[in-house]
Structures are given as C-alpha cells and as structure tokens.
Design a protein around this motif. Sequence first.
Motif, mmCIF file in Angstrom:
data_model
loop_
_atom_site.group_PDB
_atom_site.id
_atom_site.type_symbol
_atom_site.label_atom_id
_atom_site.label_comp_id
_atom_site.label_asym_id
_atom_site.label_seq_id
_atom_site.Cartn_x
_atom_site.Cartn_y
_atom_site.Cartn_z
ATOM 1 N N ALA A 40 26.986 -38.747 -7.349
ATOM 2 C CA ALA A 40 28.302 -39.207 -6.924
ATOM 3 C C ALA A 40 28.404 -40.711 -7.155
ATOM 4 N N PRO A 41 29.630 -41.236 -7.270
ATOM 5 C CA PRO A 41 29.798 -42.677 -7.493
ATOM 6 C C PRO A 41 29.112 -43.500 -6.410
ATOM 7 N N GLY A 42 28.311 -44.453 -6.834
ATOM 8 C CA GLY A 42 27.643 -45.340 -5.893
ATOM 9 C C GLY A 42 26.454 -44.740 -5.177
ATOM 10 N N LYS A 43 26.057 -43.522 -5.582
ATOM 11 C CA LYS A 43 24.930 -42.865 -4.909
ATOM 12 C C LYS A 43 23.838 -42.526 -5.920
ATOM 13 N N GLU A 44 22.658 -42.250 -5.377
ATOM 14 C CA GLU A 44 21.543 -41.835 -6.226
ATOM 15 C C GLU A 44 21.760 -40.376 -6.658
ATOM 16 N N GLU A 89 33.241 -33.705 -0.926
ATOM 17 C CA GLU A 89 31.918 -34.338 -1.049
ATOM 18 C C GLU A 89 31.058 -33.739 -2.157
ATOM 19 N N ASP A 90 31.540 -32.680 -2.798
ATOM 20 C CA ASP A 90 30.844 -32.134 -3.971
ATOM 21 C C ASP A 90 31.222 -32.882 -5.248
ATOM 22 N N THR A 91 32.186 -33.787 -5.150
ATOM 23 C CA THR A 91 32.596 -34.564 -6.308
ATOM 24 C C THR A 91 31.435 -35.386 -6.850
ATOM 25 N N ALA A 92 31.144 -35.202 -8.142
ATOM 26 C CA ALA A 92 29.994 -35.878 -8.747
ATOM 27 C C ALA A 92 29.933 -35.512 -10.223
ATOM 28 N N VAL A 93 29.070 -36.204 -10.940
ATOM 29 C CA VAL A 93 28.682 -35.762 -12.274
ATOM 30 C C VAL A 93 27.487 -34.830 -12.103
#
Length: 124
Positions: A40-44, A89-93
């Motif tokens: 996710a943006p800004g996360k590991e 909160e599942d939004t991510a690459v």
Amino acid sequence: QVQLVESGGGLVQAGGSLRLSCAASGRTFSSYAMGWFRQAPGKEREFVAAISWKGGITYYADSVKGRFTISRDPAKNTLYLQMNILKPEDTAVYYCAQARGAGTTSREYEYDYWGQGTQVTVSS
C-alpha cells in the motif's frame, strides 16, 4: 529467465470481488511454491497468501483469511487470487512471486522471482 505477469487488478467498490491472475514462464511452475504480496502507499510490502508446489497447502495473512483464496492451475502455469468482500484497506499494488522451494512461506527472502505488480483500488 523466469517471468511472472500479473493481471486482473482494477477499481472496485467495497464489498466487491476481483480475481488476480499471474502467468508464469521460464521455470517448471509446478515445482515451486507461489505467493501473493501487496504494498500500500507509504507502507512496506506485506505477505498476503501462499500455496505449496502441488497446491495442497495454503497459508494466509490474518487480514485476508476467509475473504481471499489462492489457487494454481499447473496446466496453464497460472496462479490466482480470488478476492471477495474487498475493503478499502485492501487497496495496494499486488505482486505474485515464485519461491525458491516447494513449501509455503510468508518470508519475502524465500521468494526469488517477482512480477511487476497490478493495482487494486477499493473505494468506500
């Protein structure tokens, strides 16, 4: 040379579903465990799910257990991630990865090949 190509990402409303695919080539697909990770943006980057070489053992992060299902089709050299009841909160690459061995693992260093990622965006 191993290639992993993800597809199936997109924009979906909360509560909806998506199915990600990962087409593998270059190494005997059915000999290695596979996994899905996300960032996710800004996360590991974090572990999502893994499946053993024959598909008989699966392993999930607590955050997706009961909502996501990992599977593999050796005839098509393809890995899948069925995602249901999606949350913002599942939004991510989302990345697929091929492990160095046959057993399931959540450790990134035990994966030696990675795809380029596919974006999943869940709107509230």
